[in-house]
Design a protein around this motif. Structure first.
Motif, PDB file in Angstrom:
ATOM      1  N   ARG A 181     -54.603 -55.915  34.510  1.00 36.78           N
ATOM      2  CA  ARG A 181     -53.902 -55.221  33.428  1.00 36.78           C
ATOM      3  C   ARG A 181     -53.752 -53.737  33.738  1.00 36.78           C
ATOM      4  N   GLU A 182     -54.836 -53.117  34.180  1.00 35.00           N
ATOM      5  CA  GLU A 182     -54.788 -51.680  34.443  1.00 35.00           C
ATOM      6  C   GLU A 182     -53.912 -51.356  35.650  1.00 35.00           C
ATOM      7  N   GLU A 183     -53.860 -52.267  36.612  1.00 36.97           N
ATOM      8  CA  GLU A 183     -52.973 -52.059  37.762  1.00 36.97           C
ATOM      9  C   GLU A 183     -51.514 -52.124  37.322  1.00 36.97           C
ATOM     10  N   VAL A 184     -51.187 -53.087  36.449  1.00 36.16           N
ATOM     11  CA  VAL A 184     -49.821 -53.182  35.918  1.00 36.16           C
ATOM     12  C   VAL A 184     -49.492 -51.930  35.105  1.00 36.16           C
ATOM     13  N   ARG A 185     -50.465 -51.464  34.318  1.00 36.15           N
ATOM     14  CA  ARG A 185     -50.244 -50.245  33.517  1.00 36.15           C
ATOM     15  C   ARG A 185     -49.935 -49.057  34.428  1.00 36.15           C
ATOM     16  N   ARG A 186     -50.703 -48.924  35.518  1.00 30.84           N
ATOM     17  CA  ARG A 186     -50.461 -47.823  36.459  1.00 30.84           C
ATOM     18  C   ARG A 186     -49.070 -47.923  37.085  1.00 30.84           C
ATOM     19  N   SER A 209     -48.561 -48.401  25.895  1.00 33.62           N
ATOM     20  CA  SER A 209     -49.468 -48.946  24.883  1.00 33.62           C
ATOM     21  C   SER A 209     -49.900 -50.363  25.254  1.00 33.62           C
ATOM     22  N   ASP A 210     -50.974 -50.828  24.632  1.00 33.86           N
ATOM     23  CA  ASP A 210     -51.464 -52.182  24.896  1.00 33.86           C
ATOM     24  C   ASP A 210     -50.419 -53.251  24.552  1.00 33.86           C
TER      25      ASP A 210
END
Length: 430
Positions: A133-138, A96-97
């Motif tokens: 952010r999206e790289e960390v999420r992945r 989640s965000d």
């Protein structure tokens, strides 16, 4: 095959149509480079990864292989990431965000910078914060997928742990040095059984005096038959391999200021004191016993409502209107502890996620925390008790287990990724 052809046709058509201008002139914006089961790797993704590797290599002065070799490696990494993200979707793994922002905040804190400073540094490096952010999420998602699938492939036997602990201890003992005090209560020449009993009795009296606080050096000068008696029994620093075998066996596992003995030898009864030691790992650990209530936000339950729910619980418990254990049994989303009234049992606080650990470390006994957020959800925690003890043996076992686990995890991760790739449909497009 029909499904693959449909994916290819739809994606290529969509990209081509999106690139057509008013005069119908085609300008290629992007294209599918690899079909990976139900997903794709785009050409832009490969080029971005290659560019990133080249930039990092330039900064660090590292030499790189040919562009073809670099592209092959980048493509392979993206294929494996794509497969793991597809598996995460099937498993229902999501970040989640709020979890993501908390992780990034932790990264910034570990690097000793603020979030604003981190954003500025990323901008200076030409990286947008949204992309980061999206790289960390992945990375978080693929990490969860790997742990879920690889952990169950690992088995570590007690014998493996014991063998590694012994090896670690042997390596440590080779470096260990002890500053020893020594008192010898000696036998007369050709002692009779009665002489042995009388000498043992004197040695036990000496030990009793020492345990009651008598000065070791003074007793050694007065009572010892050892060669170092006039030096207060001070044998100086000795490597464990250099001291008599009888002493080496006796001092293992002992701590500074410990008294050892009486130990019988052919000369009499020995009493040792460990004045100091170095090169020996001795660990004391503070364990906590705590309980908690976990509320997980969802589509139905917002972050704000979850936090308010725990605030209400806290108010009720402090007012004596509700029981913490009863609330945990009824409402906590942690099935392992809910049945026990939220109690987690005695544990090293380091095993918990940072926010939970830090909260327990500042609570007084029986104090109830304010609601706080971790990656697992919203918590209300109460510290039941603390205790401190020698955890050297446990630490050695944990260290051995972790070393074995890390080695096997790396091996099994490679095997798992290879198997997953072999079973997948992969088509590299020209």
């Amino acid at each position: 095959m029909m499904k693959t052809m449909k994916i290819k046709a739809v994606l290529c058509s969509a990209l081509m149509l999106a690139s057509m201008g008013v005069n119908a002139k085609q300008v290629e914006l992007d294209k599918v480079a690899v079909i990976v089961d139900q997903g794709v790797v785009l050409e832009s993704e490969i080029q971005e990864l290659v560019a990133s590797v080249k930039k990092n290599a330039l900064t660090s002065g590292q030499e790189l292989p040919s562009d073809n070799a670099l592209r092959t490696q980048a493509t392979e990494r993206l294929i494996l990431t794509n497969l793991q993200m597809q598996m995460a979707e099937r498993m229902g793994i999501q970040i989640s965000d709020p979890q993501l922002e908390q992780t990034i905040a932790n990264i910034a804190r570990q690097e000793g910078v603020t979030l604003d400073t981190m954003r500025e540094k990323l901008a200076e490096e030409g990286v947008s914060y949204d992309s980061y952010r999206e790289e960390v999420r992945r990375e978080l998602i693929t990490g969860e997928v790997r742990r879920a699938n690889v952990r169950r492939r690992i088995y570590i036997t007690p014998q493996e742990i014991d063998s590694l602990v012994k090896l670690i201890e042997q390596q440590g003992q080779q470096q260990a040095e002890y500053h020893l005090g020594h008192i010898l209560v000696g036998f007369p020449a050709e002692p009779s059984p009665e002489d042995v009993d009388a000498t043992r009795s004197r040695a036990e009296k000496v030990l009793e005096l020492l345990n009651n606080g008598s000065d070791f050096a003074k007793i050694a000068i007065a009572s010892s038959s050892g060669a170092k008696a006039l030096d207060g029994g001070d044998m100086g620093w000795m490597n464990i391999n250099a001291m008599p075998t009888l002493f080496a066996e006796a001092v293992q596992g002992k701590k500074q200021n410990d008294l050892i003995g009486p130990i019988r030898s052919g000369a009499g009864f020995h009493i040792l004191k460990i004045m100091d030691l170095r090169g020996v790992q001795t660990v004391e650990i503070t364990e906590v016993n705590a309980r908690h209530i976990l509320i997980k936000p969802s589509v139905i339950l917002s972050e704000e409502k979850a936090e308010k729910m725990l605030n209400d619980f806290r108010t009720q418990v402090l007012a004596g209107e509700a029981d913490f254990a009863a609330l945990a049994k009824e409402h906590s989303a942690d099935p392992g502890s809910a049945l026990k009234g939220g109690e987690l049992g005695w544990a090293d606080p380091e095993i918990y996620v940072p926010e939970f650990r830090d909260t327990l470390n500042v609570l007084a006994k029986d104090e109830i925390s304010q609601p706080f957020r971790t990656v697992h959800g919203w918590h209300l925690a109460q510290l039941l008790d603390k205790r401190t003890g020698d955890a050297t043996d446990k630490v050695q076992q944990d260290k051995a287990y972790q070393l074995l686990f890390n080695r096997k995890f790396a091996e099994e991760t490679d095997n798992w990724l290879r198997e997953m790739r072999d079973e997948a449909y992969i088509e590299v497009l020209e």
